[in-house]
Design a protein around this motif. Structure first.
Motif, mmCIF file in Angstrom:
data_model
loop_
_atom_site.group_PDB
_atom_site.id
_atom_site.type_symbol
_atom_site.label_atom_id
_atom_site.label_comp_id
_atom_site.label_asym_id
_atom_site.label_seq_id
_atom_site.Cartn_x
_atom_site.Cartn_y
_atom_site.Cartn_z
ATOM 1 N N ALA A 136 0.833 -1.210 0.000
ATOM 2 C CA ALA A 136 0.000 0.000 0.000
ATOM 3 C C ALA A 136 0.864 1.255 0.000
ATOM 4 O O ALA A 136 0.591 2.217 -0.725
ATOM 5 N N ARG A 137 1.930 1.238 0.799
ATOM 6 C CA ARG A 137 2.788 2.422 0.885
ATOM 7 C C ARG A 137 3.588 2.608 -0.410
ATOM 8 O O ARG A 137 3.762 3.734 -0.882
ATOM 9 N N ALA A 138 4.067 1.523 -0.986
ATOM 10 C CA ALA A 138 4.866 1.621 -2.210
ATOM 11 C C ALA A 138 4.032 2.122 -3.380
ATOM 12 O O ALA A 138 4.562 2.746 -4.310
ATOM 13 N N ARG A 139 2.738 1.853 -3.358
ATOM 14 C CA ARG A 139 1.861 2.257 -4.462
ATOM 15 C C ARG A 139 1.234 3.629 -4.250
ATOM 16 O O ARG A 139 0.375 4.053 -5.028
ATOM 17 N N THR A 140 1.636 4.312 -3.189
ATOM 18 C CA THR A 140 1.048 5.618 -2.872
ATOM 19 C C THR A 140 2.093 6.705 -3.047
ATOM 20 O O THR A 140 2.858 6.997 -2.127
ATOM 21 N N PRO A 141 2.151 7.318 -4.230
ATOM 22 C CA PRO A 141 3.119 8.404 -4.415
ATOM 23 C C PRO A 141 2.698 9.645 -3.641
ATOM 24 O O PRO A 141 1.514 9.871 -3.401
ATOM 25 N N LEU A 142 3.676 10.417 -3.222
ATOM 26 C CA LEU A 142 3.406 11.696 -2.573
ATOM 27 C C LEU A 142 3.857 12.820 -3.499
ATOM 28 O O LEU A 142 4.840 12.678 -4.224
ATOM 29 N N ALA A 143 3.154 13.918 -3.436
ATOM 30 C CA ALA A 143 3.541 15.068 -4.258
ATOM 31 C C ALA A 143 4.881 15.604 -3.770
ATOM 32 O O ALA A 143 5.072 15.836 -2.573
ATOM 33 N N ALA A 144 5.806 15.762 -4.671
ATOM 34 C CA ALA A 144 7.110 16.315 -4.299
ATOM 35 C C ALA A 144 6.932 17.761 -3.860
ATOM 36 O O ALA A 144 6.088 18.483 -4.383
ATOM 37 N N PRO A 145 7.712 18.191 -2.884
ATOM 38 C CA PRO A 145 7.605 19.583 -2.423
ATOM 39 C C PRO A 145 7.914 20.561 -3.552
ATOM 40 O O PRO A 145 8.618 20.219 -4.508
ATOM 41 N N PRO A 146 7.411 21.783 -3.453
ATOM 42 C CA PRO A 146 7.703 22.778 -4.490
ATOM 43 C C PRO A 146 9.199 23.089 -4.561
ATOM 44 O O PRO A 146 9.897 23.058 -3.556
#
Length: 641
Positions: A136-146
């Protein structure tokens, strides 16, 4: 049930099973109507498997697994145990037990090679849950910081294309990153810049960061390294203040792990963190990894740092190794290949490199190399195997360096790797010259510093004495036996502390000058398992000093408050994980041992920054380097989903 207890007794007396493991099976068997003595014996071994580090086993290999580890020094003649005559039939019989099933104490687990293995219900559930949480964690990308790309370029400058810079980019854009590499390859270096980049991206609301490691010693080293790295960066004052208060802690303390295995933080009450970084991840066992994954919120970035070539965790599982070799996690992994630690000892660096798994040469895309599942691998778990040519070549390189047959061309010194010769006699004992060589660095360094200690030492004086102690350590394979920790500790204590005045105060096993290793957690004394200190006579009373939270400070603990401890002149290689010394000495077992593996030799060597001396036979070293640690697990298959 008395027939089962009688059947298991020889295995308990030989140390293969414990009385507790037999008792657990005896108690639950009547509840499910199981009375087959052979099946119950098989289940007792399944219950014992996690104690040897395995999550799942097949009884066809039980004899190899248990006799080798539990009785590495047992005489072969006249010491046969009453194993079932046909191990395959025994395994099949046990799988049919009334205690085996989805809602039963034991579970039949499908294996990649076909058939089924046996696991306890608890370990099977832990492994399934870890796989679920990681997928679940590996398949959940996070938005990179600006502005992350611009920030990385600014922080790394000319090194913007380095492995460390790539690691920061990968970590900033996903929920899980596995950063692997040998000592000195830049794992911690990259994390300091990740912290800086995330804080610079949102200086008004800097990320909430938790730093952790499996042991107190590893946490202290992690905290010091990150603090030094941040101090070297030119950061705005607001960012410097936000990151300046970071402290590393043990994983157990970070997640509030309780003695019963539950934790204060979990899915319902997650850690208040935006970034969680865990160092020395190879030491994290299956149960602890599950608790950690449950505690980290889905919105946070989790970064695991570790060296997959080191020894696996003491408890069940080889979680980092399974993560590294799972193709499904290739995008979540960054592997570092260039080490800078051994700048003064290129021969040592060459030896460590030769013992590493050759990821880079086998897989130029920097993902995990193709590898058969553990249970699908036709080669034996331990002992000589037919190695791939590149691995065989590396083993020969390491052997030549360790035996002093060849020194790196750019290292004119030959004392970086010193062979002190083979052990003596059939039982493998050390000779007088070898004992002298092992004790000399303590006598010339630590003992000299101890004798030079002022009558009323300052905190700085005491801190420097702790530094002198950590310059050198003797490492062993086993606790017991002629070359085990207990024997080494007695002899080294006598040789190193013997010249001190005999009227120095003592309390029980504590005496003036004795280095001590804490072997259990003691929160009330602010001590954790693995902490190393020194017993000293100060102001006419015996006290124990340990490194303080800040560099150059110490903590004092009275003997009455000391938890369980042992002498620290010698320790097992397992206990040394997370530590670093200027020089180490490795004493091999003196006989064939299934835990004397390539990973153990590699771990021992990489505890040193400058020099390694070792004692043992050339043939014994060759056997160790041919032997690989293999943990029975199905985590890789479960990660495939």
């Amino acid at each position: 049930m008395s027939a089962f207890v009688d059947r298991a007794r020889p295995f308990v007396e030989a140390g293969l099973l414990t009385a507790a493991e037999v008792e657990v099976v005896r108690l639950v068997a009547p509840r499910f109507g199981e009375g087959n003595t052979e099946a119950l014996l098989g289940l007792a071994f399944a219950a014992a498997a996690p104690r040897l580090g395995h999550v799942v086993i097949t009884l066809t290999e039980a004899r190899e697994l248990f006799e080798g580890v539990a009785r590495p020094f047992a005489d072969e003649a006249g010491d046969e145990l009453p194993w079932p005559k046909d191990l395959t039939v025994w395994h099949a019989c046990t799988l049919q037990s009334m205690l085996v099933g989805p809602d039963r104490p034991f579970v039949a687990v499908p294996l990649a090679a076909g058939g089924f293995g046996l696991a306890t219900h608890r370990r099977n559930a832990e492994e399934a849950h870890v796989a679920e949480l990681v997928r679940a964690r590996a398949r959940t990308p996070l938005a990179a910081p600006p502005r992350i790309e611009a920030l990385v370029d600014a922080l790394f400058g000319a090194d913007r294309g380095s492995e460390a810079a790539r690691a920061v980019r990968v970590c900033s854009g996903q929920s899980l990153t596995i950063v692997t590499g040998g000592p000195g390859t830049g794992k911690t270096y990259s994390i300091t810049r990740l912290l800086a980049a995330l804080a610079l991206a949102s200086p008004e609301t800097p990320p909430r960061v938790r730093l952790a490691a499996p042991t107190g010693k590893a946490a202290a080293r992690m905290g010091e390294a990150i603090a030094e790295g941040l101090a070297s960066l030119a950061l705005p004052e607001k960012v410097r203040v936000a990151l300046g208060g970071l402290r590393a802690e043990t994983v157990h303390r970070a997640i509030g792990l309780r003695p019963d295995g539950t934790a204060r933080f979990d899915e319902q009450n997650p850690l208040r963190a935006d970034l969680v970084v865990v160092d020395e991840a190879s030491m994290i066992d299956l149960a602890l990894m599950r608790a950690l994954l449950r505690a980290v919120p889905a919105s946070a970035r989790l970064v695991l740092l570790g060296d997959p070539d080191q020894l696996a965790s003491v408890e069940a599982g080889a979680v980092l190794d399974d993560f590294v070799h799972a193709p499904e996690l290739a995008a979540n992994r960054v592997h570092f290949t260039i080490s800078r630690r051994f700048g003064e000892a290129p021969t040592l660096a060459a030896c460590a490199h030769a013992l590493q798994t050759p990821f880079a040469s086998e897989n130029p895309t920097n993902g995990a190399p193709a590898q058969l599942s553990l249970f699908g691998d036709p080669t034996p778990m331990r002992g000589p195997t037919t190695a791939p040519p590149v691995e065989d070549e590396r083993r020969h390189e390491a052997t030549a360096l360790l035996r002093g047959e060849r020194v790196a061309a750019n290292d004119p010194r030959s004392d970086r790797l010193t062979w002190l010769g083979p052990l003596r006699g059939r039982d493998g004992t050390l000779g007088p010259e070898q004992w002298h060589a092992l004790a000399a660095p303590y006598a010339n360094g630590y003992l000299a510093a101890l004798r030079a200690l002022p009558e009323n030492p300052s905190e700085t004086d005491l801190a420097q004495l702790l530094v002198a102690l950590d310059a050198y350590r003797v490492l062993a394979v086993h606790r017991r036996g002629p070359t085990g920790v207990e024997t080494l500790q007695r002899e080294l204590e006598s040789r190193v502390l013997g010249p001190l005045p005999h009227d120095a105060p003592s309390r029980g096993r504590l005496r003036h000058g004795l280095p001590i290793l804490v072997v259990e957690n003691a929160p009330e004394a602010h001590l954790t398992n693995g902490d190393v200190g020194i017993a000293l006579e100060l102001a006419g009373a015996l006290t124990c000093i340990f490194p303080g939270e800040a560099r150059g400070t110490v903590r004092r603990v009275t003997p009455a408050r000391m938890p369980a401890f042992e002498g620290a002149f010698a320790m097992t290689v397992h206990k040394s994980q997370g530590s670093q010394f200027r020089e180490v000495a490795l004493v091999l077992a003196g006989r064939a041992s299934p835990i004397q593996t390539r990973e153990l030799v590699y771990t021992a060597i990489t505890r040193a920054r400058e020099a390694v001396r070792w004692v043992g036979g050339a043939h014994e070293l060759d056997e160790a380097l041919r032997t690989r640690t293999r943990r029975r697990s199905t985590l890789r298959e479960r990660l495939a989903g």
